[in-house]
Design an enzyme around this catalytic site. Structure first.
Site, mmCIF file in Angstrom:
data_model
loop_
_atom_site.group_PDB
_atom_site.id
_atom_site.type_symbol
_atom_site.label_atom_id
_atom_site.label_comp_id
_atom_site.label_asym_id
_atom_site.label_seq_id
_atom_site.Cartn_x
_atom_site.Cartn_y
_atom_site.Cartn_z
ATOM 1 N N GLY A 10 0.822 -1.213 0.000
ATOM 2 C CA GLY A 10 0.000 0.000 0.000
ATOM 3 C C GLY A 10 0.854 1.260 0.000
ATOM 4 N N ALA A 114 -1.135 0.492 13.256
ATOM 5 C CA ALA A 114 -1.517 1.707 12.534
ATOM 6 C C ALA A 114 -2.985 1.982 12.840
ATOM 7 C CB ALA A 114 -1.328 1.512 11.034
ATOM 8 N N TYR A 145 -14.730 1.060 9.373
ATOM 9 C CA TYR A 145 -13.306 1.390 9.559
ATOM 10 C C TYR A 145 -13.070 1.887 10.979
ATOM 11 C CZ TYR A 145 -8.749 3.581 8.488
ATOM 12 O OH TYR A 145 -7.424 3.953 8.454
#
Ligand code: UDP
Length: 313
Positions: A10, A114, A145
């Protein structure tokens, strides 16, 4: 050190991988490539300090040999992606966190999660210090999320308290730079793409909502320092220079030397439901504990990002 970095293909995962390799460490990169892209790692393939494993970390993870640190960066990261992949987003934040913590415990490795400014939701406090508990809608489209990351923080702290695992949590605020996906739907790629193509910049609502944008290299430096610090409670890493989305649109038009106009739109889908009205990190803790603060000005970082996108369009 030998590190496992999930989400290595990513945007942030690949930059972190590069940083650790440049510092002389060995990195095992892992990614299931649903939003990651091997192009981001192409220059590292075959490097003697790098190996890549294609794997979905919400499934049991096997890594042979010693691992000294696990950095869990795998997750869809754009509001558009949460709409497209709501269940993988929940799974990578929950099961993926559990599996990576389990691996760290088994290997006796340090662990870094993270996390995100999204744990603060649509904040009622501005700027947001780490002590703010947030204002999140668990059942809205962004909840997949936000709640996964909140669960991930809770799980990380439980492994720290119950198993004595050596853990770190970084709360990452809006970050931009080369290797963002051109079509990930976030404001930085959208506006740059539109400005370079001479299309109108799509400002949602009236553009008075704010964000604070940090360049990826500042984030990488903050994560690096946090990993080697002693702080196990969450630390915000972001750039406190807050601006409205409308002003951001003007900045992109100017730096791209574009003649695009601004178009105010009200997306009819769920893209902007629960869109935080304001966001700005309080970075006093990072300054104090890590001696860290962002150094890249928006104009410099944006110019480099515009050049990256220009070369891709
Ligand atoms: N936004 C916008 N136009 C776009 C994309 C996003 O005005 O084409 C706005 C969005 O409503 C939000 C801000 O830009 O207020 C940042 O959105 P982004 O998707 O980049 O990430 P977020 O910070 O919301 O996670």
């Amino acid at each position: 050190m030998r590190l496992l970095i999930t989400g290595a293909a990513g945007f942030l995962g690949s930059h972190l991988t590069e940083r650790f390799i440049n510092e002389g460490h060995n990195v095992v990169g892992m990614d299931n490539l649903i939003t990651g892209n091997m192009d981001n790692l192409a220059h590292l393939m075959g490097h003697k300090h790098f190996e890549f494993i294609k794997h979905d970390v919400s499934q049991y993870i096997y890594v042979a040999g010693p691992v000294d640190a696990v950095l869990h960066f795998a997750s869809p990261a754009s509001p558009n992606d949460y709409l497209e992949y709501p269940i993988p987003t929940l799974k990578v934040g929950s099961l993926g966190t559990h599996n990576t913590l389990g691996l760290a415990k088994d290997k006796g490795a340090r662990y870094l999660l993270a996390s995100t400014s999204e744990v603060y939701g649509d904040p009622k406090v501005n700027p947001q210090p780490e002590t703010y508990w947030g204002h999140v809608n668990p059942i809205g489209p962004r909840g997949v999320y936000d709640e996964a990351k909140r669960f991930a923080e809770a799980m990380t702290m439980a492994y720290h308290r119950y198993h004595g695992l050596d853990t770190r949590i970084v709360r990452i605020f809006n970050t931009y730079g080369p290797r963002m996906r051109l079509h990930d739907g976030r404001v930085v790629p959208n506006f740059i793409n539109q400005a370079l193509l001479g299309e109108p910049l799509t400002v949602y609502k009236d553009g008075s909502q704010t964000r604070s944008f940090q360049y990826y290299s500042d984030l990488v430096e903050g994560v690096y320092r946090l990993l080697f610090s002693d702080e196990c409670l969450p630390v915000n890493i972001g750039n406190p220079s807050e601006m409205t989305i409308l002003n951001f649109a003007h900045a992109v038009v100017e730096l791209a030397r574009s003649d695009s106009e601004i178009l105010f739109i009200q997306p009819e889908d769920e893209r902007i439901k629960d869109d935080p009205k304001q966001r700005r990190p309080d970075i006093e803790k990072a300054k104090r504990l890590l001696g860290w603060e962002p150094v890249v000005e928006l104009a410099d970082g944006l110019s480099k990002t515009i050049e990256y996108f220009r070369s891709r369009i």
